[in-house]
Design a protein around this motif. Structure first.
Motif, PDB file in Angstrom:
ATOM      1  N   ILE A  22      -0.553  16.175  -8.849  1.00  0.00           N
ATOM      2  CA  ILE A  22      -1.717  16.124  -9.530  1.00  0.00           C
ATOM      3  C   ILE A  22      -1.917  14.773  -9.357  1.00  0.00           C
ATOM      4  N   LEU A  46      -5.235  12.897  -7.388  1.00  0.00           N
ATOM      5  CA  LEU A  46      -6.187  11.987  -8.147  1.00  0.00           C
ATOM      6  C   LEU A  46      -6.241  10.366  -7.502  1.00  0.00           C
ATOM      7  N   SER A  47      -5.219  10.027  -6.883  1.00  0.00           N
ATOM      8  CA  SER A  47      -4.884   8.636  -6.174  1.00  0.00           C
ATOM      9  C   SER A  47      -5.729   8.802  -4.802  1.00  0.00           C
ATOM     10  N   THR A  58      -9.490   8.985  -5.603  1.00  0.00           N
ATOM     11  CA  THR A  58      -9.704   7.466  -5.839  1.00  0.00           C
ATOM     12  C   THR A  58     -10.094   6.655  -4.840  1.00  0.00           C
TER      13      THR A  58
END
Length: 472
Positions: A268, A272-273, A276
């Motif tokens: 997760i 998310l990285s 981003t």
């Protein structure tokens, strides 16, 4: 340490000649560049800063200057200077490798690989076109290249568990991204920069570029799938059979490792990285420094959710860096070639001579001549935006004189710049990718050279078509 195993009744034959190590090749090129400073006349273009703040050469400003011959000591100093000049890329590679070293240490990759491989049994072939298209779109629309390296860490063990080999895993990422980057329809770092310098509307000519992108990517996917099918039927035909078998053996030993809640939390954080990353690159124009910082945060966050101590994170980070030592150092050594050519003041002379040769060609061959020049220049200036700043101020007005549209000149640059990026050892991110996959450059070249020839042929065909239709 590698061990040569000799079976009963068999003799181990050592070949009389082996392809030299990549460092030997690069240093040999540096020596040739040094010798060239005594043969090629020195010359320079004037350079100015354009409206976008980018330093570009001034067309028609070439003039001979006093010779600046490289010395014997310059051969060795150029390597250090090259490493200093390319430090941002070198340390980016180390930080990415270290951060993913933390991810590997959690066991999350092994757990995810076993979980995914069990769910897509019988549909393995569909994974290749789907993922290659995903990476190609990243290259075509966001100009991703170095940013995709981390995926290799996940892809290689996954495809090996699915019955393929590490060559397929590396190709899905490297070749997929490269196909998109080369045949991009809106890459801001190549198409965008080149069109801006050529005074064309940014991302104009989109329709034809999309058609070329689809063809270029389809050929690349077919090449990988054809090889993957052969390996699936007979694993011993793999060019990296031993390397893949070792990875498979290590995965088999960890077969009982479940995809735990901690593993899911780590992925997760990874997801998310990457989201981003995509947002930062497209919205705020992030580059190496910002992306490296993001991956460093990601590595620490993955360590925390996996309940690793900071000492364990540090050790895992160092182990991850060690994997990419070769790829990172190649960047600096390769940059030494450019240092010698620039300090010896012959880089502009080479460009001037090539551009003059194109100008003397018949109109119908001028576009192909431009394409050939861009292909050659990319071997000594592997940066896409850097090559655009160096060549487009010359090629765009030259095209006006010889009857080649500026849009076609940009297309010639685009394909000339991209094709060799996953072939030449002077491409740092590519060498780092091979290091992550555990594949030698020699074996990769043996596998991919027919496709590279196909790509060069496609590039020539596309540029010729654009020239014939007066591509605008």
């Amino acid at each position: 340490m590698s061990v040569n195993v000799q079976t009963s009744g068999q003799k181990v034959q050592n070949p009389k000649w082996r392809v030299p190590h990549v460092f030997v090749i690069l240093i040999s090129v540096i020596i040739l560049a040094t010798i060239s400073t005594y043969i090629v006349p020195s010359g320079e273009y004037e350079r100015v800063e354009n409206e976008q703040g980018r330093t570009v050469v001034v067309d028609g400003s070439y003039s001979t200057v006093e010779s600046s011959n490289a010395s014997f000591l310059d051969i060795f100093q150029s390597i250090h200077t090259g490493m200093v000049n390319s430090a941002s890329i070198i340390f980016y590679i180390f930080i990415v490798g270290g951060s993913f070293g933390i991810l590997r240490a959690t066991g999350a990759i092994e757990g995810a690989v076993h979980s995914i491989s069990s769910k897509i049994q019988g549909k393995e072939q569909l994974l290749i076109p789907a993922l290659m298209t995903f990476f190609a779109l990243g290259g075509a629309m966001l100009g991703l290249a170095e940013e995709t390296l981390p995926y290799i860490t996940i892809m290689v063990p996954l495809v090996i568990m699915l019955g393929f080999d590490s060559m397929v895993g590396a190709a899905v990422v490297l070749l997929g991204t490269s196909a998109g980057f080369t045949a991009a329809f809106m890459n801001p770092f190549t198409v965008g920069v080149a069109q801006g310098i050529a005074q064309l509307p940014i991302f104009s000519g989109l329709g034809l570029r999309i058609i070329f992108f689809v063809i270029f990517l389809s050929v690349s996917i077919f090449y990988v799938m054809r090889y993957a099918r052969k390996i699936k039927e007979n694993p011993e035909k793999s060019l990296v059979f031993q390397e893949s078998r070792q990875i498979f053996s290590s995965l088999e030993k960890q077969e009982k490792v479940e995809f735990t809640g901690q593993h899911k939390a780590a992925f997760i954080v990874l997801f998310l990285s990457l989201v981003t990353l995509a947002f930062g690159v497209s919205k705020y124009g992030w580059f190496l420094t910002e992306i490296a910082g993001l991956f460093l945060i990601m590595g620490i966050a993955i360590g925390l959710v996996s309940k690793m101590s900071f000492s364990q994170m540090s050790e895992s980070f160092i182990e991850g860096c060690q994997v990419l030592v070769l790829g990172a150092l190649v960047v600096g050594v390769a940059h030494g070639i450019l240092v010698v050519l620039q300090d010896g003041k012959i880089l502009d002379t080479i460009l001037y001579s090539l551009a003059s040769a194109v100008g003397s060609l018949p109109s119908q061959l001028s576009a192909l001549g431009m394409y050939l020049v861009q292909c050659l220049i990319n071997y000594i200036v592997p940066s896409g935006s850097g090559q655009a700043a160096l060549t487009m101020p010359i090629m765009a007005p030259l095209g006006d004189l010889v009857g080649v549209t500026r849009q076609t000149a940009v297309l010639a640059f685009q394909f000339g710049d991209g094709i060799s990026n996953i072939f030449t050892p002077t491409s740092g991110y590519f060498m780092a990718g091979l290091a992550l996959a555990g594949i030698s450059w020699i074996k990769w070249v043996k596998w991919i050279w027919p496709l590279i020839l196909i790509h060069y042929t496609l590039g020539a065909i596309f540029v010729s078509i654009a020239h014939l239709i007066g591509y605008q």
